[in-house]
Design a protein around this motif. Structure first.
Motif, mmCIF file in Angstrom:
data_model
loop_
_atom_site.group_PDB
_atom_site.id
_atom_site.type_symbol
_atom_site.label_atom_id
_atom_site.label_comp_id
_atom_site.label_asym_id
_atom_site.label_seq_id
_atom_site.Cartn_x
_atom_site.Cartn_y
_atom_site.Cartn_z
ATOM 1 N N ILE A 56 0.831 -1.206 0.000
ATOM 2 C CA ILE A 56 0.000 0.000 0.000
ATOM 3 C C ILE A 56 0.865 1.254 0.000
ATOM 4 O O ILE A 56 0.409 2.330 -0.390
ATOM 5 C CB ILE A 56 -0.954 -0.010 1.209
ATOM 6 N N ALA A 57 2.122 1.120 0.412
ATOM 7 C CA ALA A 57 3.016 2.278 0.433
ATOM 8 C C ALA A 57 3.483 2.657 -0.971
ATOM 9 O O ALA A 57 4.089 3.697 -1.161
ATOM 10 C CB ALA A 57 4.226 1.988 1.313
ATOM 11 N N ARG A 58 3.216 1.825 -1.951
ATOM 12 C CA ARG A 58 3.611 2.108 -3.334
ATOM 13 C C ARG A 58 2.433 2.727 -4.056
ATOM 14 O O ARG A 58 1.475 2.051 -4.386
ATOM 15 C CB ARG A 58 4.049 0.817 -4.031
ATOM 16 N N VAL A 59 2.536 4.055 -4.279
ATOM 17 C CA VAL A 59 1.411 4.792 -4.861
ATOM 18 C C VAL A 59 1.658 5.130 -6.322
ATOM 19 O O VAL A 59 0.782 4.984 -7.163
ATOM 20 C CB VAL A 59 1.170 6.106 -4.071
ATOM 21 N N ARG A 60 2.865 5.609 -6.626
ATOM 22 C CA ARG A 60 3.144 6.053 -7.990
ATOM 23 C C ARG A 60 4.132 5.162 -8.718
ATOM 24 O O ARG A 60 4.152 5.127 -9.937
ATOM 25 C CB ARG A 60 3.708 7.480 -7.972
ATOM 26 N N ARG A 61 4.978 4.440 -7.944
ATOM 27 C CA ARG A 61 5.954 3.570 -8.603
ATOM 28 C C ARG A 61 5.893 2.188 -7.974
ATOM 29 O O ARG A 61 5.638 2.069 -6.786
ATOM 30 C CB ARG A 61 7.384 4.092 -8.398
ATOM 31 N N TRP B 170 -3.387 1.319 -5.593
ATOM 32 C CA TRP B 170 -3.706 2.695 -5.948
ATOM 33 C C TRP B 170 -3.940 2.792 -7.451
ATOM 34 O O TRP B 170 -3.226 2.172 -8.238
ATOM 35 C CB TRP B 170 -2.563 3.635 -5.535
ATOM 36 N N PRO B 171 -4.926 3.626 -7.871
ATOM 37 C CA PRO B 171 -5.263 3.693 -9.291
ATOM 38 C C PRO B 171 -4.114 4.217 -10.163
ATOM 39 O O PRO B 171 -4.026 3.837 -11.334
ATOM 40 C CB PRO B 171 -6.462 4.657 -9.331
ATOM 41 N N GLN B 172 -3.239 5.054 -9.600
ATOM 42 C CA GLN B 172 -2.131 5.574 -10.407
ATOM 43 C C GLN B 172 -1.265 4.438 -10.967
ATOM 44 O O GLN B 172 -0.760 4.500 -12.078
ATOM 45 C CB GLN B 172 -1.220 6.496 -9.576
ATOM 46 N N ARG C 100 -7.636 -0.592 -1.527
ATOM 47 C CA ARG C 100 -6.651 -0.740 -0.480
ATOM 48 C C ARG C 100 -6.964 -1.923 0.426
ATOM 49 O O ARG C 100 -8.123 -2.230 0.696
ATOM 50 C CB ARG C 100 -6.568 0.568 0.341
#
Lengths: 178, 234
Positions: free
Chosen positions: B191-196, B217-219, B232
């Motif tokens: 969950i700590a990976r949002v953009r990469r 995350w949707p990103q 999540r």
């Protein structure tokens, strides 16, 4: 969670936690006079610092002279009780710490440790801040964040659910769902 | 008949035969690898299978918390026996897994006692370890992973990020290619990976070594279209 009631002299505790890390820059920032005064002005009475593996030792204070009372410790087997009794949490950006605090519905300022290499932790803190679930700051900007924060702008975080993943895995493997 | 063969060998020469063999075998292996990658992404069974042996890779701190969160909503009688693996230097994760298993024993109506195992694996590299010594420790870790995988040969692998899962997933992939065991590999990005994606996630995604990769995350779903966005878990 809004402003303090002046007629009732109850404790409003700020709990600072760095988890199992060493985060001297946060402990130092919290221990500065300007941050302590900003917290006091916002109606907080006590500051409790869980300093983990850090080497910087904050200054204790009883707060008898009309200021913030300050205390610290290194580790605890469970910080749940400290979190529960806090009115504000200032936490390092570890995901476990963040979600433990959000689950307890406490207002939290997440401080990102810029000394860490490959700081992917900031992604989570920034995303949750963008969604107004918490405030995000760096040690140098902590004072501004505290002075300018509006606890009423925070939106409660709805806990996630692992069931969709479990269902997907079950369907993929051919298990029928009753 | 003999004349044909002696002509063949004397004209072609040993080197040419060897090269042809290598090309032939490599082609077969490449075809097999594409076959494995293609069929890995497809749902596995059309009818409900019996219980599947499951390998669960635990990592430090947040990784373990997320994995236990997932296991709490999975039917334990479908995934047994369960093998929990954590790095040798990780003291907390196996303990937490045991606590989860104990609570399952209390809740369950079906037989779950004796279906869980707790194992430790050598880490490829400790945090802050020099890259030079990392080569040696990675080889040791790979050998240990191979040994464990040969013993366990799981049908399902669940992992969510720590570097410990890479040797295990790579070996599982080669077991598939060689026909030793077909494992369904599921990777849930933290969950700590949002953009990469994390390095583990990126490797497994790009090399197509996982059956299904989940992001929270949707990103990440936009960036990595073959991933599954499931919201999540925490």
């Amino acid at each position: 969670m809004g402003g303090s009631d002046d007629s009732v002299k109850s404790k409003r505790i700020v709990f600072v936690t760095v988890g199992t890390t060493c985060f001297d820059s946060l402990v130092r920032a919290v221990d500065t006079q300007e941050v302590r005064e900003a917290l006091f002005k916002k109606g907080y009475t006590d500051l409790v610092i869980q300093m983990g593996r850090g080497s910087y030792i904050p200054t204790k204070s009883t707060g008898e002279d009309g200021s913030l009372s300050v205390d610290y410790f290194t580790f605890s087997s469970s910080i749940a009780e400290y979190l529960k009794s806090a009115s504000l949490v200032i936490s390092h950006a570890g995901s476990g710490s963040i979600f433990e605090t959000l689950r307890l519905k406490k207002p939290v300022i997440v401080v990102v440790n810029e000394d860490l290499m490959d700081n992917h932790q900031s992604e989570l803190a920034e995303e949750l801040a963008e969604r107004n679930h918490l405030f995000c700051a760096r040690p140098q900007t902590l004072y501004q964040t505290i002075s300018g924060m509006d606890l009423g702008s925070l939106v409660a975080y709805q806990p996630g659910d692992a069931t969709p993943v479990a269902n997907f895995i079950n369907r993929f493997l051919g298990f029928n769902d009753e | 008949m003999d004349n044909v063969y002696s002509c063949f060998f004397s004209d072609m020469g040993f080197l040419n035969v060897a090269i042809s063999l290598i090309i032939g075998i490599s082609t077969l292996i490449m075809i097999r690898i594409f076959y494995v990658i293609y069929w890995s992404s497809k749902p596995l069974y059309s009818k409900p299978p019996g219980p599947l042996s499951t390998l669960i890779v635990l990592g430090s701190g947040g990784h373990t918390a997320e994995m236990l969160n997932l296991l709490a909503v999975m039917q334990m009688d479908r995934f047994k026996p369960r093998y929990y693996i954590a790095a040798a230097t990780d003291n907390m994760s196996l303990q937490k897994a045991r606590v989860l298993e104990d609570s399952l024993i209390k809740k369950a109506e079906v037989e779950v006692v004796g279906t869980s195992h707790f194992l430790q694996i050598y880490r490829s590299r400790e945090v802050g370890q020099s890259y030079v010594t990392s080569v040696g420790t990675t080889l040791i870790a790979l050998t240990h992973a191979l040994w464990l995988m040969i013993k366990i040969r799981p049908q399902v692998i669940l992992c969510n990020g720590p570097g410990t899962c890479i040797p295990l997933c790579v070996i599982a992939f080669f077991f598939k290619v060689l026909g030793i065991r077909w494992s369904s590999i599921f990777y849930v990005e933290s969950i700590a990976r949002v953009r990469r994606l994390s390095l583990s996630g990126l490797l497994l995604y790009k090399l197509r070594m996982v059956d299904q990769l989940f992001v929270q995350w949707p990103q990440l779903k936009s960036k990595y279209p073959r991933a599954n966005y499931v919201g999540r878990l925490m």
